[in-house]
Enzyme design. Structure first.
Site, short mmCIF file in Angstrom:
data_model
loop_
_atom_site.label_atom_id
_atom_site.label_comp_id
_atom_site.label_asym_id
_atom_site.label_seq_id
_atom_site.Cartn_x
_atom_site.Cartn_y
_atom_site.Cartn_z
N THR A 26 0.74 -1.15 -0.10
CA THR A 26 0.06 0.10 -0.04
C THR A 26 0.76 1.29 -0.01
OG1 THR A 26 -1.43 1.25 1.31
CG2 THR A 26 -0.13 -0.22 2.66
N ASP A 27 0.32 2.30 -0.49
CA ASP A 27 0.86 3.84 -0.24
C ASP A 27 1.08 4.14 1.19
OD1 ASP A 27 -1.74 4.40 0.09
OD2 ASP A 27 -1.72 5.76 -1.70
N GLU A 28 0.46 3.51 2.24
CA GLU A 28 0.14 4.07 3.25
C GLU A 28 1.59 3.98 3.91
OE1 GLU A 28 -3.09 3.43 5.62
OE2 GLU A 28 -4.61 3.51 4.11
N TYR A 61 -1.87 -0.58 11.15
CA TYR A 61 -1.97 -1.21 9.73
C TYR A 61 -0.96 -0.87 8.82
CZ TYR A 61 -3.30 -1.39 4.65
OH TYR A 61 -3.27 -2.10 3.64
N LYS A 106 2.29 -3.28 7.37
CA LYS A 106 2.19 -3.34 6.00
C LYS A 106 3.89 -3.07 5.80
CE LYS A 106 -0.03 -4.73 2.96
NZ LYS A 106 -0.52 -5.91 2.46
#
Ligand code: NAD
Ligand code: DAU
Length: 351
Positions: free
Chosen positions: A132-134, A157, A161
């Site tokens: 993810t970009d997060e 989260y 990741k």
């Protein structure tokens, strides 16, 4: 050599679109979908492909090391596309531990199985990790995430990741495991669990319930239609360079409040309501803890190197998404079960 492809998390939102695409486009690949069927996993998402000869479903937990090793021995996978994860930021705030087990320990189990069972015979093998970009953190009003942006995750989260991404990369550098990683922006489209902003808002508008917008609705996300993500995954699976990371994004930034107003207009039209009716449901609620202000992806690398670009324009993609949710009431109603109601009342009562 014939490909025997393990797809993890294939009963979830993005995973089901990836499984469908691979089962239909590559009849000579054997596709094994491994999913624990948590609240987010739903085999109904795949009912159009589940009878196909090249598709098999295996129920199981990636946290279970012995199960994973046995599965690798049973099928002799040539490749892995790893999507299984706990994926909702709000749930990671109320219960971080599950995210550590699935997203970190689960990923390590898969890496260890691939490493051990592929041994030195790594030719034509690939461990493709979906991220993810997060992991890059939060942007201010300007700038974009590129592949070399330092990781700065800020929620349980995104931290879990980020940790899994680091481990995947470490197995490449330390053990030569052939890997590819991609980091994608926010997906939307059919089959997304209605805890995420767009399907939650569609469901609430349909049922004349309040639309909860966190803070002032000024946070910005970069939205990509889920089938465009599946297309990018297909491309990278076949053409991505081993050891590399690719960013995927829609080049499509929206402030949450603007997106919700736009969605309300679409819903008014689709439901035959007077213009402005749905927007009256917008309610500003307590902000998400540590709420990242803005995500925006620079997808120049995958565009330049692999010729990818999104094919679905946001206005059209949102129309298609709304139509899908309005037509698939049974899918939605089955999900809006006791457990969902329980989650919803715990999540939104606090404000
Ligand atoms: P999702 O929550 O809809 O689906 C996750 C799937 O994983 C479910 O089918 C669930 O049953 C399964 N799963 C969960 N824990 C498991 C376990 N321990 N063992 C086996 N299966 C398990 O998630 P999604 O939105 O489809 O996201 C899929 C992947 O893509 C995730 O890795 C996520 O981090 C990543 N991603 C998502 C987005 C997005 O906008 N949704 C964007 C970028 C990246
Ligand atoms: O950027 C990629 C990520 O996008 C993925 O890695 C995650 O798995 C996925 O869930 C998504 O994370 P977000 O937190 O951005 O998505 P969510 O739909 O939960 O929220 C989108 C924005 O809307 C965010 O700024 C929070 C806000 N929001 C969300 C909900 C659920 C609200 O204002 N109200 C809500 O009720």
């Amino acid at each position: 050599m014939k490909k025997v492809l393990l797809i993890t998390g294939g009963a979830g939102f993005i995973g089901s679109h990836v499984v469908r695409r691979f089962v239909n486009q590559y009849p000579d690949y054997q596709i094994i979908n491994l999913d624990k069927l948590t609240y987010a996993g739903n085999l109904e998402n795949l009912k159009d492909v589940d009878k196909k000869d090249n598709y098999t479903f295996e129920k199981g937990d990636i946290i279970d090391r012995d199960f994973i090793f046995d599965l690798f021995k049973k099928y002799n996978f040539t490749d892995v596309i790893h999507l299984a994860a706990e994926s909702h930021v709000d749930r990671s705030i109320s219960n971080p531990t599950e995210f550590i087990y699935t997203n970190i320990v689960g990923t390590v189990n898969l890496l260890n199985a691939a490493r051990e069972l592929w041994g030195k015979n790594q030719e034509n093998k690939l461990f493709y990790h979906i991220s993810t970009d997060e992991v890059y953190g939060s942007l201010g009003k300007e700038g974009y995430f590129v592949e070399s942006t330092p990781y700065n995750p800020r929620s349980p989260y995104s931290s879990s990741k980020a940790s899994s991404d680091h481990l995947v990369r470490a197995y490449y550098h330390t053990f030569n495991l052939p890997i590819v990683i991609s980091n994608c922006s926010n997906n939307y489209g059919p089959n997304q669990f209605p805890e995420k902003l767009i399907p939650l808002a569609i469901n609430n508008i349909k049922n004349n319930k309040k639309i909860p917008v966190y803070g002032k609705g000024e946070n910005v996300r970069d939205w990509l239609y889920v089938e465009d993500h599946a297309g990018a995954i297909d491309l990278m699976f076949h053409k991505g360079k081993t050891g590399e990371t690719y960013n995927i994004g829609g080049n499509n930034e929206w402030r949450n409040i603007d997106l919700i107003h736009h969605l309300c207009k679409v819903m008014d039209r689709k439901l035959g309501r007077d213009p402005g009716t749905s927007a009256k449901l917008i309610t500003f609620v307590k902000d998400r803890a540590g709420h990242d202000l803005r995500y925006a992806i620079d997808s120049g690398k995958i565009r330049k190197e692999l010729g990818w670009k999104p094919s679905v324009n946001f206005e059209k993609g949102l129309e298609k998404t709304v139509e899908w949710y309005l037509e698939n009431t049974e899918w939605l109603n089955r999900i809006i079960s006791g457990k969902y109601e329980e989650y919803y009342s715990q999540q939104y009562v606090k404000r």
